[in-house]
Design a protein around this motif. Sequence first.
Motif, mmCIF file in Angstrom:
data_model
loop_
_atom_site.group_PDB
_atom_site.id
_atom_site.type_symbol
_atom_site.label_atom_id
_atom_site.label_comp_id
_atom_site.label_asym_id
_atom_site.label_seq_id
_atom_site.Cartn_x
_atom_site.Cartn_y
_atom_site.Cartn_z
ATOM 1 N N UNK A 29 0.827 -1.215 0.000
ATOM 2 C CA UNK A 29 0.000 0.000 0.000
ATOM 3 C C UNK A 29 0.856 1.258 0.000
ATOM 4 N N UNK A 30 1.962 1.231 0.727
ATOM 5 C CA UNK A 30 2.852 2.395 0.766
ATOM 6 C C UNK A 30 3.462 2.665 -0.608
ATOM 7 N N UNK A 31 3.944 1.603 -1.266
ATOM 8 C CA UNK A 31 4.539 1.763 -2.585
ATOM 9 C C UNK A 31 3.513 2.276 -3.597
ATOM 10 N N UNK A 32 2.336 1.654 -3.601
ATOM 11 C CA UNK A 32 1.313 2.052 -4.571
ATOM 12 C C UNK A 32 0.897 3.498 -4.336
ATOM 13 N N UNK A 33 0.688 3.868 -3.087
ATOM 14 C CA UNK A 33 0.270 5.239 -2.795
ATOM 15 C C UNK A 33 1.365 6.233 -3.190
ATOM 16 N N UNK A 54 1.484 6.570 -7.015
ATOM 17 C CA UNK A 54 0.340 7.306 -7.550
ATOM 18 C C UNK A 54 0.429 8.788 -7.201
ATOM 19 N N UNK A 55 0.913 9.093 -6.010
ATOM 20 C CA UNK A 55 1.105 10.495 -5.639
ATOM 21 C C UNK A 55 2.074 11.179 -6.601
ATOM 22 N N UNK A 56 3.179 10.495 -6.906
ATOM 23 C CA UNK A 56 4.173 11.076 -7.804
ATOM 24 C C UNK A 56 3.644 11.189 -9.226
ATOM 25 N N UNK A 70 13.501 4.682 -6.899
ATOM 26 C CA UNK A 70 14.178 4.065 -8.045
ATOM 27 C C UNK A 70 13.181 3.618 -9.109
ATOM 28 N N UNK A 71 12.120 2.958 -8.690
ATOM 29 C CA UNK A 71 11.164 2.411 -9.647
ATOM 30 C C UNK A 71 10.124 3.435 -10.101
ATOM 31 N N UNK A 72 9.695 4.301 -9.187
ATOM 32 C CA UNK A 72 8.629 5.244 -9.544
ATOM 33 C C UNK A 72 9.091 6.306 -10.518
ATOM 34 N N UNK A 97 8.853 -2.349 -13.664
ATOM 35 C CA UNK A 97 7.765 -2.520 -12.700
ATOM 36 C C UNK A 97 6.983 -1.223 -12.571
ATOM 37 N N UNK A 98 5.681 -1.332 -12.696
ATOM 38 C CA UNK A 98 4.797 -0.198 -12.501
ATOM 39 C C UNK A 98 4.275 -0.240 -11.066
#
Length: 207
Positions: free
Chosen positions: A99-103, A106-108, A171-173, A180-181
């Motif tokens: 949830x932290x990664x997804x949020x 999406x914020x970025x 790194x990923x975002x 990886x999305x």
Amino acid sequence: MALPTMTAEAESLSPAPTESVEDRAVRATLACVARHGLAKTTFDDVAREAGCARATLYRYFGGKRQLVRITIAREAAGIAAGIRAAADAEQTFEDAVVAMFVRAARELRENQALLFLFAFEPELVLPHVTFDAGNRFLIGAGAAISPALGRFLPADRVERAGEWLARVALTHALSPTSPIDLTDEAETRALVRGLVLPGLLRPEPTT
């Protein structure tokens, strides 16, 4: 004669009755940067967008530099609060990290001001997220989100875990070549299970 109705866009930009001058100025700064970029955004632009007199903004902020500094701090605090809230809503460590990664992603991805800066003024952003400055940024970001990890990890590992999550997420975002999305929950869960959790849950080495 009927008065013209306000458009939805104009309504969204109109200050709410309870908004402070700082709230209006921060919101206006983000709107101007998303539209024109940071370099071309002037104090007058922000004043017009916020519906404030230029002199009023000067009394509150003293100039563009301080206004930008406050805007960045407020936006960063809001993003961190959203990430912590996403984790707090979950029951397991894995679900919380996902949830932290997804949020965060999406914020970025939805931050129009930040997207403009990375696309057209990267020289204003990259020095703050790379090399030594980048390390300081990631340490700060990790400290901001780490309170959400306290119910899952020993106290002496929480801050390091927060920094590790911040590094992986950034790194990923922000990488245009990342396979990886992070806005996709299934892809993010695979990353968390394969890379993130093993690093966070491995036993501490004994001396």
